[in-house]
Design a protein around this motif. Structure first.
Motif, PDB file in Angstrom:
ATOM      1  N   LEU A 127       0.819  -1.214   0.000  1.00  0.00           N
ATOM      2  CA  LEU A 127       0.000   0.000   0.000  1.00  0.00           C
ATOM      3  C   LEU A 127       0.850   1.259   0.000  1.00  0.00           C
ATOM      4  O   LEU A 127       0.459   2.289  -0.550  1.00  0.00           O
ATOM      5  CB  LEU A 127      -0.908   0.003   1.238  1.00  0.00           C
ATOM      6  N   ARG A 128       2.011   1.172   0.638  1.00  0.00           N
ATOM      7  CA  ARG A 128       2.829   2.363   0.734  1.00  0.00           C
ATOM      8  C   ARG A 128       3.287   2.843  -0.630  1.00  0.00           C
ATOM      9  O   ARG A 128       3.260   4.033  -0.943  1.00  0.00           O
ATOM     10  CB  ARG A 128       4.040   2.084   1.624  1.00  0.00           C
ATOM     11  N   GLU A 129       3.679   1.900  -1.504  1.00  0.00           N
ATOM     12  CA  GLU A 129       4.129   2.287  -2.839  1.00  0.00           C
ATOM     13  C   GLU A 129       2.985   2.874  -3.660  1.00  0.00           C
ATOM     14  O   GLU A 129       3.161   3.858  -4.374  1.00  0.00           O
ATOM     15  CB  GLU A 129       4.724   1.077  -3.557  1.00  0.00           C
ATOM     16  N   ARG A 130       1.803   2.264  -3.560  1.00  0.00           N
ATOM     17  CA  ARG A 130       0.672   2.766  -4.325  1.00  0.00           C
ATOM     18  C   ARG A 130       0.256   4.143  -3.837  1.00  0.00           C
ATOM     19  O   ARG A 130      -0.088   5.020  -4.615  1.00  0.00           O
ATOM     20  CB  ARG A 130      -0.501   1.783  -4.215  1.00  0.00           C
ATOM     21  N   LYS A 131       0.302   4.332  -2.506  1.00  0.00           N
ATOM     22  CA  LYS A 131      -0.071   5.637  -1.968  1.00  0.00           C
ATOM     23  C   LYS A 131       0.940   6.697  -2.374  1.00  0.00           C
ATOM     24  O   LYS A 131       0.595   7.832  -2.694  1.00  0.00           O
ATOM     25  CB  LYS A 131      -0.158   5.540  -0.436  1.00  0.00           C
ATOM     26  N   ALA A 150      -7.467  12.292   2.673  1.00  0.00           N
ATOM     27  CA  ALA A 150      -7.562  11.116   3.544  1.00  0.00           C
ATOM     28  C   ALA A 150      -8.597  10.123   3.008  1.00  0.00           C
ATOM     29  O   ALA A 150      -8.375   8.901   3.022  1.00  0.00           O
ATOM     30  CB  ALA A 150      -7.931  11.546   4.963  1.00  0.00           C
ATOM     31  N   ILE A 151      -9.725  10.644   2.512  1.00  0.00           N
ATOM     32  CA  ILE A 151     -10.745   9.764   1.938  1.00  0.00           C
ATOM     33  C   ILE A 151     -10.217   9.076   0.678  1.00  0.00           C
ATOM     34  O   ILE A 151     -10.460   7.881   0.450  1.00  0.00           O
ATOM     35  CB  ILE A 151     -12.026  10.570   1.635  1.00  0.00           C
ATOM     36  N   GLU A 152      -9.466   9.824  -0.141  1.00  0.00           N
ATOM     37  CA  GLU A 152      -8.875   9.231  -1.344  1.00  0.00           C
ATOM     38  C   GLU A 152      -7.901   8.116  -0.973  1.00  0.00           C
ATOM     39  O   GLU A 152      -7.847   7.070  -1.635  1.00  0.00           O
ATOM     40  CB  GLU A 152      -8.162  10.307  -2.158  1.00  0.00           C
ATOM     41  N   ASN A 153      -7.124   8.335   0.076  1.00  0.00           N
ATOM     42  CA  ASN A 153      -6.187   7.298   0.522  1.00  0.00           C
ATOM     43  C   ASN A 153      -6.929   6.052   0.998  1.00  0.00           C
ATOM     44  O   ASN A 153      -6.529   4.917   0.704  1.00  0.00           O
ATOM     45  CB  ASN A 153      -5.293   7.843   1.634  1.00  0.00           C
ATOM     46  N   GLU A 154      -8.015   6.257   1.764  1.00  0.00           N
ATOM     47  CA  GLU A 154      -8.813   5.125   2.218  1.00  0.00           C
ATOM     48  C   GLU A 154      -9.418   4.381   1.028  1.00  0.00           C
ATOM     49  O   GLU A 154      -9.470   3.146   1.001  1.00  0.00           O
ATOM     50  CB  GLU A 154      -9.928   5.619   3.143  1.00  0.00           C
ATOM     51  N   MET A 155      -9.864   5.143   0.019  1.00  0.00           N
ATOM     52  CA  MET A 155     -10.430   4.528  -1.172  1.00  0.00           C
ATOM     53  C   MET A 155      -9.385   3.699  -1.917  1.00  0.00           C
ATOM     54  O   MET A 155      -9.667   2.604  -2.406  1.00  0.00           O
ATOM     55  CB  MET A 155     -10.987   5.612  -2.096  1.00  0.00           C
TER      56      MET A 155
END
Length: 381
Positions: A127-131, A150-155
């Motif tokens: 997830l870290r690389e994608r984020k 933050a919502i985009e990251n959760e999505m």
């Protein structure tokens, strides 16, 4: 050093004792020092060499300290010091209890620590690389509010975990489902999907993106659950894997947002498969796989209704309109299965059991007051 006779008996005054101690210490220090240089002209050179040695020693110590800190950081990130589960063992939290069986009544939820498995899953999904790539792209330098980021990251986390779970199921063989890695990864993926989905739903912003991600998850897992292996010799082995995928859908269905949509999708698919079986030759090679798919879907509906319907209704954001939609869909599926009763009466037997549980649970006062009259007429008519 000579000591006066009147003080040889040990009655030395404190000043004399201190002087003697200092003299002894200085003498020992001088004995440990290297011999002085032979010429005064080499003093500056020796001082330079000693300074160089001193700085080299400090540089070496600093390098060793950096390497040690890097190792400590790696251990902290990997959770090796807390990794009580070896990589090859099965999940220890009884996630796959009651596989293919109804849950015992009044079963208490047992909370167990799964931090290590959760860290493994997060590393596996990357997830870290994608984020980071997303931040480096459209979100970097933009004027989007922090809350929306933050919502985009959760999505993005929800999308990544859904893709990971589906790919795991699509690429795993029936034999691999028995191994610890599949159980560990699939369990953590389900937990992470549910946690991320709850965080998104708690914001109150349920948009088409969330609906699309959840619908894609359900459709792809149902397709994997129903797709059989080619060849009758591997049918039994593949059926075992179907139960694992069914169990994943069952666990995901603990959330009412997912669970109600699973029932709706399954009920609609039951009607489609029943109509296909009606016009299919029983000796067709695809018939056994479709029969197995029909049975496992009816069973999944029964599991979800029996396990979660009452707990769903206690949720504040429980969608009563969606409930009515899938209730009507179940009765449509039952009507489609009536046409197959002459071929196999077990279909109606299983479906009547589902309808019986549904009628018993929805007959409570809390539901009767919320349901529309036409829905009640189908239930109790």
């Amino acid at each position: 050093m000579e000591v006066p006779a009147n003080q040889a008996n040990g009655d030395l005054n404190p000043s004399l004792k201190l002087a003697i101690a200092v003299a002894i210490a200085e003498s020992r220090r001088r004995q440990k020092l290297p011999p002085p240089p032979p010429a005064a002209s080499t003093a500056a050179c020796d001082n330079s060499e000693s300074d160089a040695i001193k700085w080299k020693r400090k540089a070496k110590q600093r390098k060793e300290e950096i390497l040690r800190l890097k190792e400590d950081l790696k251990i902290a990130e990997d959770g090796v010091h807390q990794d009580v589960f070896p990589q090859h063992v099965s999940c220890k939290c009884y996630f796959y209890d009651n596989l293919g069986q109804l849950s015992p009544k009044h079963e208490s939820d047992q909370k167990r620590s799964r931090d290590v498995l959760r860290r493994r899953f997060l590393r596996q999904v990357r997830l870290r690389e994608r984020k980071r790539s997303r931040r480096d792209g459209s979100l970097l330098g933009s004027s989007i509010p922090v809350a929306e980021i933050a919502i985009e990251n959760e999505m993005e986390q929800l999308r990544a975990s859904v893709d990971f779970l589906v790919e795991l199921c699509e690429t795993s063989s029936p034999l691999e489902a028995q191994e610890g890695n599949f159980k560990n990864w699939s369990h953590q993926a389900v937990d992470f999907i549910l946690a991320t989905l709850r965080a998104l739903l708690s914001t109150g912003k349920i948009d088409e993106t969330i609906e699309s991600i959840v619908s894609s998850l359900i459709v792809r897992l149902v397709r994997r659950m129903c797709n059989g292996s080619e060849g009758d010799e591997s049918l039994h082995c593949d059926n075992n894997f179907q139960f694992y995928v069914q169990h994943l859908l069952r666990k995901l269905g603990s959330d009412p947002y997912v669970g109600q949509r699973v029932i709706l999708s399954i009920s609609q698919r039951i009607s489609i498969v029943a109509e296909s079986l009606l016009f299919m030759d029983p000796f067709d090679g695809a018939f056994p796989r479709m029969h197995s798919c029909l049975y496992i879907m009816i069973q999944l509906d029964e599991f979800l209704i029996s396990d979660y319907l009452l707990s769903w209704s206690a949720s504040q954001d429980f969608d009563i309109r969606l409930l009515e939609e899938w209730v009507i869909s179940i009765f449509h599926a039952r009507k489609a299965l009536e046409l197959l009763e002459s071929r196999n009466s077990l279909y109606m037997l299983y479906m009547d059991r589902v309808v019986g549980d549904l009628t018993r649970l929805l007959g409570q006062v809390s539901f009767v007051q919320k349901l529309r009259p036409d829905t009640l007429a189908k239930l109790f008519g």
